[in-house]
Design a protein around this motif. Sequence first.
Motif, mmCIF file in Angstrom:
data_model
loop_
_atom_site.group_PDB
_atom_site.id
_atom_site.type_symbol
_atom_site.label_atom_id
_atom_site.label_comp_id
_atom_site.label_asym_id
_atom_site.label_seq_id
_atom_site.Cartn_x
_atom_site.Cartn_y
_atom_site.Cartn_z
ATOM 1 N N ALA A 17 0.879 -1.164 0.000
ATOM 2 C CA ALA A 17 0.000 0.000 0.000
ATOM 3 C C ALA A 17 0.916 1.214 0.000
ATOM 4 N N GLY A 18 0.845 2.011 -1.043
ATOM 5 C CA GLY A 18 1.755 3.142 -1.223
ATOM 6 C C GLY A 18 1.869 4.038 -0.004
ATOM 7 N N MET A 19 3.043 4.565 0.178
ATOM 8 C CA MET A 19 3.339 5.466 1.272
ATOM 9 C C MET A 19 3.341 6.888 0.719
ATOM 10 N N SER A 20 2.735 7.798 1.431
ATOM 11 C CA SER A 20 2.744 9.188 0.976
ATOM 12 C C SER A 20 4.069 9.853 1.333
ATOM 13 N N TRP A 21 4.341 10.962 0.682
ATOM 14 C CA TRP A 21 5.560 11.729 0.950
ATOM 15 C C TRP A 21 5.610 12.138 2.419
ATOM 16 N N GLN A 22 4.490 12.608 2.947
ATOM 17 C CA GLN A 22 4.466 13.048 4.346
ATOM 18 C C GLN A 22 4.691 11.874 5.296
ATOM 19 N N GLU A 23 4.099 10.728 5.002
ATOM 20 C CA GLU A 23 4.311 9.535 5.834
ATOM 21 C C GLU A 23 5.786 9.123 5.816
ATOM 22 N N PHE A 24 6.397 9.188 4.639
ATOM 23 C CA PHE A 24 7.817 8.861 4.504
ATOM 24 C C PHE A 24 8.660 9.808 5.356
ATOM 25 N N LYS A 25 8.413 11.101 5.233
ATOM 26 C CA LYS A 25 9.194 12.085 6.005
ATOM 27 C C LYS A 25 9.000 11.895 7.499
ATOM 28 N N ASP A 26 7.779 11.636 7.919
ATOM 29 C CA ASP A 26 7.499 11.434 9.339
ATOM 30 C C ASP A 26 8.162 10.157 9.870
ATOM 31 N N ARG A 57 3.727 -5.316 -8.482
ATOM 32 C CA ARG A 57 2.685 -5.816 -9.376
ATOM 33 C C ARG A 57 3.181 -7.058 -10.122
ATOM 34 N N LYS A 58 4.434 -7.015 -10.552
ATOM 35 C CA LYS A 58 5.022 -8.186 -11.217
ATOM 36 C C LYS A 58 5.098 -9.368 -10.250
ATOM 37 N N TYR A 59 5.421 -9.090 -8.996
ATOM 38 C CA TYR A 59 5.486 -10.138 -7.979
ATOM 39 C C TYR A 59 4.116 -10.796 -7.813
ATOM 40 N N GLU A 60 3.077 -9.960 -7.739
ATOM 41 C CA GLU A 60 1.721 -10.479 -7.561
ATOM 42 C C GLU A 60 1.298 -11.363 -8.730
ATOM 43 N N LYS A 61 1.825 -11.073 -9.910
ATOM 44 C CA LYS A 61 1.506 -11.875 -11.102
ATOM 45 C C LYS A 61 2.422 -13.081 -11.242
ATOM 46 N N GLY A 62 3.397 -13.203 -10.359
ATOM 47 C CA GLY A 62 4.325 -14.321 -10.418
ATOM 48 C C GLY A 62 5.434 -14.126 -11.441
ATOM 49 N N GLU A 63 5.636 -12.901 -11.897
ATOM 50 C CA GLU A 63 6.652 -12.621 -12.905
ATOM 51 C C GLU A 63 8.050 -12.457 -12.316
ATOM 52 N N VAL A 64 8.121 -12.108 -11.036
ATOM 53 C CA VAL A 64 9.402 -12.033 -10.326
ATOM 54 C C VAL A 64 9.240 -12.736 -8.988
ATOM 55 N N SER A 65 10.343 -13.145 -8.393
ATOM 56 C CA SER A 65 10.275 -13.937 -7.158
ATOM 57 C C SER A 65 10.533 -13.109 -5.897
ATOM 58 N N TYR A 66 10.500 -11.800 -6.003
ATOM 59 C CA TYR A 66 10.755 -10.930 -4.846
ATOM 60 C C TYR A 66 9.800 -9.745 -4.887
ATOM 61 N N ASN A 67 9.619 -9.127 -3.730
ATOM 62 C CA ASN A 67 8.852 -7.886 -3.673
ATOM 63 C C ASN A 67 9.692 -6.840 -2.954
ATOM 64 N N LEU A 68 9.298 -5.603 -3.071
ATOM 65 C CA LEU A 68 10.054 -4.496 -2.502
ATOM 66 C C LEU A 68 9.189 -3.680 -1.564
ATOM 67 N N ASN A 69 9.846 -2.902 -0.715
ATOM 68 C CA ASN A 69 9.157 -2.000 0.193
ATOM 69 C C ASN A 69 9.982 -0.739 0.336
ATOM 70 N N MET A 70 9.346 0.341 0.692
ATOM 71 C CA MET A 70 10.045 1.612 0.890
ATOM 72 C C MET A 70 10.878 1.523 2.167
ATOM 73 N N ASN A 71 12.038 2.207 2.143
ATOM 74 C CA ASN A 71 12.867 2.284 3.346
ATOM 75 C C ASN A 71 13.441 3.697 3.469
ATOM 76 N N LYS A 72 14.340 3.894 4.394
ATOM 77 C CA LYS A 72 14.872 5.229 4.689
ATOM 78 C C LYS A 72 15.685 5.829 3.552
ATOM 79 N N PHE A 73 16.028 5.027 2.553
ATOM 80 C CA PHE A 73 16.803 5.515 1.420
ATOM 81 C C PHE A 73 15.914 5.927 0.245
ATOM 82 N N GLY A 74 14.626 5.997 0.445
ATOM 83 C CA GLY A 74 13.674 6.254 -0.628
ATOM 84 C C GLY A 74 13.788 7.605 -1.299
ATOM 85 N N ASP A 75 14.508 8.538 -0.699
ATOM 86 C CA ASP A 75 14.669 9.859 -1.314
ATOM 87 C C ASP A 75 16.047 10.026 -1.958
#
Length: 93
Positions: A17-26, A57-75
């Motif tokens: 579920a996408g993270m907003s810019w403000q959520e990321f900064k906070d 989205r590719k992960y959900e379709k089985g096109e790749v074997s990994y998923n990603l998430n936002m972290n502190k390096f997102g900017d």
Amino acid sequence: MKVAILLLLCSLGLVFAGMSWQEFKDKYNKQYETVEEETYRKKIFEENLQYIEDVNRKYEKGEVSYNLNMNKFGDLTAEELKSIMNGYRGKTK
């Protein structure tokens, strides 16, 4: 069947579920010196977030074997992250 799979993925936290810019900064206590820098960092964040969502989205379709998430390096750009991560050289003999 599709609903059961979606519920399973959600319960495992694999649907991003996408993270907003403000959520990321906070969350990562990000503060920028100028409006220009914040605008630049927000653009990078949005590009990185789009990449994460595309991969997931590719992960959900089985096109790749990994998923990603936002972290502190997102900017950061890929080049900036590389320079940070490759900067450590360890002890010299």
